[in-house]
Design a protein around this motif. Sequence first.
Motif, mmCIF file in Angstrom:
data_model
loop_
_atom_site.group_PDB
_atom_site.id
_atom_site.type_symbol
_atom_site.label_atom_id
_atom_site.label_comp_id
_atom_site.label_asym_id
_atom_site.label_seq_id
_atom_site.Cartn_x
_atom_site.Cartn_y
_atom_site.Cartn_z
ATOM 1 N N PHE A 139 -19.141 -2.773 38.345
ATOM 2 C CA PHE A 139 -18.199 -3.265 37.347
ATOM 3 C C PHE A 139 -18.921 -3.361 36.000
ATOM 4 C CE2 PHE A 139 -16.752 -4.916 41.339
ATOM 5 C CZ PHE A 139 -15.371 -5.071 41.260
ATOM 6 N N VAL A 140 -18.190 -3.222 34.910
ATOM 7 C CA VAL A 140 -18.723 -3.582 33.598
ATOM 8 C C VAL A 140 -18.704 -5.104 33.520
ATOM 9 C CG1 VAL A 140 -18.439 -3.383 31.100
ATOM 10 C CG2 VAL A 140 -17.836 -1.457 32.581
ATOM 11 N N ILE A 141 -19.856 -5.727 33.200
ATOM 12 C CA ILE A 141 -19.968 -7.182 33.350
ATOM 13 C C ILE A 141 -19.767 -7.962 32.051
ATOM 14 C CG2 ILE A 141 -21.442 -6.941 35.366
ATOM 15 C CD1 ILE A 141 -23.828 -7.732 33.568
ATOM 16 N N GLY A 142 -19.362 -7.300 30.985
ATOM 17 C CA GLY A 142 -19.038 -8.022 29.760
ATOM 18 C C GLY A 142 -20.215 -8.813 29.213
ATOM 19 N N SER A 143 -19.918 -9.978 28.664
ATOM 20 C CA SER A 143 -20.944 -10.765 27.972
ATOM 21 C C SER A 143 -21.976 -11.391 28.892
ATOM 22 C CB SER A 143 -20.285 -11.855 27.122
ATOM 23 O OG SER A 143 -19.717 -11.291 25.964
ATOM 24 N N GLU B 141 -9.116 3.038 32.649
ATOM 25 C CA GLU B 141 -10.526 3.398 32.654
ATOM 26 C C GLU B 141 -11.298 2.230 32.052
ATOM 27 O OE1 GLU B 141 -13.890 5.922 33.167
ATOM 28 O OE2 GLU B 141 -11.813 6.183 33.822
ATOM 29 N N PRO B 142 -12.338 1.731 32.730
ATOM 30 C CA PRO B 142 -13.064 0.569 32.193
ATOM 31 C C PRO B 142 -13.620 0.836 30.797
ATOM 32 C CG PRO B 142 -13.679 0.967 34.471
ATOM 33 C CD PRO B 142 -12.851 2.144 34.043
ATOM 34 N N THR B 143 -13.510 -0.160 29.935
ATOM 35 C CA THR B 143 -14.013 -0.054 28.569
ATOM 36 C C THR B 143 -15.533 -0.058 28.573
ATOM 37 O OG1 THR B 143 -12.082 -1.253 27.764
ATOM 38 C CG2 THR B 143 -13.975 -1.106 26.280
ATOM 39 N N LEU C 111 -23.960 -2.024 23.688
ATOM 40 C CA LEU C 111 -24.337 -2.172 25.090
ATOM 41 C C LEU C 111 -25.038 -3.494 25.350
ATOM 42 C CD1 LEU C 111 -24.690 -0.825 27.922
ATOM 43 C CD2 LEU C 111 -26.823 0.167 27.043
ATOM 44 N N ALA C 112 -25.954 -3.892 24.468
ATOM 45 C CA ALA C 112 -26.774 -5.086 24.695
ATOM 46 C C ALA C 112 -25.980 -6.379 24.590
ATOM 47 C CB ALA C 112 -27.933 -5.119 23.696
ATOM 48 N N ALA C 113 -24.775 -6.317 24.036
ATOM 49 C CA ALA C 113 -23.955 -7.518 23.882
ATOM 50 C C ALA C 113 -22.933 -7.686 24.989
ATOM 51 C CB ALA C 113 -23.234 -7.494 22.534
ATOM 52 N N GLY C 114 -22.585 -6.586 25.698
ATOM 53 C CA GLY C 114 -21.523 -6.801 26.664
ATOM 54 C C GLY C 114 -21.129 -5.662 27.568
ATOM 55 N N TYR C 115 -21.983 -4.646 27.776
ATOM 56 C CA TYR C 115 -21.477 -3.506 28.537
ATOM 57 C C TYR C 115 -22.439 -2.953 29.583
ATOM 58 C CZ TYR C 115 -17.511 -3.688 25.467
ATOM 59 O OH TYR C 115 -16.392 -4.120 24.803
ATOM 60 N N LEU C 116 -23.336 -3.778 30.109
ATOM 61 C CA LEU C 116 -24.107 -3.348 31.268
ATOM 62 C C LEU C 116 -23.180 -3.232 32.475
ATOM 63 C CD1 LEU C 116 -27.437 -5.408 31.079
ATOM 64 C CD2 LEU C 116 -27.076 -3.005 30.487
ATOM 65 N N ILE C 117 -23.614 -2.455 33.457
ATOM 66 C CA ILE C 117 -22.838 -2.231 34.677
ATOM 67 C C ILE C 117 -23.633 -2.765 35.860
ATOM 68 C CG2 ILE C 117 -21.935 -0.450 36.226
ATOM 69 C CD1 ILE C 117 -21.479 1.283 33.697
ATOM 70 N N SER C 118 -22.970 -3.544 36.730
ATOM 71 C CA SER C 118 -23.676 -4.071 37.900
ATOM 72 C C SER C 118 -22.689 -4.353 39.024
ATOM 73 C CB SER C 118 -24.465 -5.331 37.541
ATOM 74 O OG SER C 118 -25.391 -5.653 38.567
ATOM 75 N N THR C 119 -23.223 -4.848 40.139
ATOM 76 C CA THR C 119 -22.430 -5.111 41.336
ATOM 77 C C THR C 119 -22.667 -6.542 41.803
ATOM 78 O OG1 THR C 119 -24.146 -4.535 42.943
ATOM 79 C CG2 THR C 119 -22.872 -2.712 42.004
ATOM 80 N N PHE D 112 -24.762 -21.002 33.232
ATOM 81 C CA PHE D 112 -23.769 -19.962 33.521
ATOM 82 C C PHE D 112 -23.476 -19.130 32.284
ATOM 83 C CE2 PHE D 112 -21.639 -23.555 31.777
ATOM 84 C CZ PHE D 112 -20.591 -23.053 31.034
ATOM 85 N N HIS D 113 -22.823 -18.000 32.510
ATOM 86 C CA HIS D 113 -22.290 -17.211 31.397
ATOM 87 C C HIS D 113 -21.116 -16.381 31.887
ATOM 88 C CE1 HIS D 113 -21.998 -15.245 27.559
ATOM 89 N NE2 HIS D 113 -23.082 -15.860 27.129
ATOM 90 N N PRO D 114 -19.955 -16.537 31.245
ATOM 91 C CA PRO D 114 -18.820 -15.657 31.562
ATOM 92 C C PRO D 114 -18.991 -14.318 30.861
ATOM 93 C CG PRO D 114 -18.188 -17.233 29.875
ATOM 94 C CD PRO D 114 -19.610 -17.557 30.252
ATOM 95 N N GLY D 115 -18.243 -13.344 31.325
ATOM 96 C CA GLY D 115 -18.245 -12.035 30.683
ATOM 97 C C GLY D 115 -16.852 -11.443 30.718
ATOM 98 N N ASN D 116 -16.369 -11.029 29.573
ATOM 99 C CA ASN D 116 -15.016 -10.471 29.495
ATOM 100 C C ASN D 116 -15.027 -9.158 28.730
ATOM 101 O OD1 ASN D 116 -14.510 -13.758 29.011
ATOM 102 N ND2 ASN D 116 -13.263 -12.818 30.593
ATOM 103 N N THR D 117 -14.365 -8.165 29.283
ATOM 104 C CA THR D 117 -13.999 -6.965 28.541
ATOM 105 C C THR D 117 -12.476 -6.905 28.596
ATOM 106 O OG1 THR D 117 -13.877 -5.364 30.359
ATOM 107 C CG2 THR D 117 -16.088 -5.876 29.501
#
Length: 453
Positions: free
Chosen positions: A23-27, A185-187, A193-201, A269-274
């Motif tokens: 998933f793209v993990i947002g922030s 399609e995921p944004t 990238l460094a602010a909100g668009y890494l991909i992880s599981t 904690f940290h939320p992440g939103n795209t």
Amino acid sequence: GQVDARGVGSAGGDREVTADTPFVIGSATKSFTALAVMQLVDAGLVDLEASVRDYVPELELADGQRVDDITVRDLLQQTSGLDDLAGGPLLASAADGTPLAAIAELKDAKLTSTPGEAWGYANANYVLAGLIVERASGMRYGDYVQREIFTPLGMTHSSATTDPAGSDVLADGHRFWFGLPVATEPTRRNATLAAGYLISTAADLGRYLSMHLAEGLAPDGTRIVSADGIRTLLGGGPDATLGAWADGQDSRYAMGWFVGGPWGENAVFHPGNTPDTTTMLTLFPDRDVAVAVVVNAGNELPVPGNPFIADRITRNVVHSTLGQPVLDLPSMWRFYALFDLVALLLLAGTAWGLLRAVPTVTSPSPSRHPARGWAGILVRTLGVGLLVLVPTLSYGWGGLWTWASDLAVVIAALALLLAATAAVRATGLLRAKRADSRAAASSTERVPQHASP
């Protein structure tokens, strides 16, 4: 520590979500960027108290020399003085450019506070932090994160580029259109990238969180970052404000992490939103427990005070993991039913006004109250200006389309209908004026001529 990960639901088509679905993990990306900077601090390549201009001399702001007062620490703790409007349009418009192209958008940005004095969430801070990683390491940000974080932690399904790792296929994202979730399609944004668009599981994020609980050690004993570095990353920082999803509870911002939260105990904690995914990373150091939640759906309409459902879901998963009562979710369907009804009534009423105006052009007749007609045109014109202006006061039209496409469509449609109605009404009044002139001329011609006595 032990990682227990599982997936539930659909990743798109006939694919099921698993613990290894990316998933793209947002922030939540921000914690990775802060970790990368701290690794470079450990290596003596970055000084937290140094000016950001020591690493990114290209940075220019409207405030001129005040940019020299922004330190690396200010970026990581979100106390640079840049506000969210400096980060929101930047995220929306930079798209697939470069980080430097994104930073160039800040040339007209003004600081809202003296650097180091007040907290203000801005994605631009972490785009700059990503550039510092590049300048200090001599590597591209994505390459650095892959080599120094993902690989030693065994995060084999994570990716620090805008593409998923290997043959993994990203889960479809979902956006809400008038209350209906629509697969997208995921944004992904390369420039930010460094602010909100890494991909992880889920499984990989479990390994990442375990390293934090182990004070910087990977499961195989590899030192990822110093214990002092972890304590600095997770330690207290400036007071910060959480959104409606946390019932407005206050928090603090460390470095890439919030401290506090709505769970009634010590949490980091940290939320992440795209626009189409939602993430929550949460550490409970006193329990030696961490929870990572990723959801392939974005938030609904950004209404002030409205607790986004996707954020509430991730919060409730954490509550459930801790054995705490889960919260009742507000009815998104009731909210959207109201929004859809109001939008329909506004659009229908405005369209009806346009239809009523058409006969004034096709069959013009003398106007009885021209002043009233022009006043109505003025009101409609002001309405168009207001509708066009409102989005620019926040994330701009590009940001509104990205984050709330249905609202953008309604606003644009209302503006177009009002503009068309004003134009038709104005045309009708002008034709009515000509009709008045012709009627007056005809009346003059019919006046009888009397002979002089």
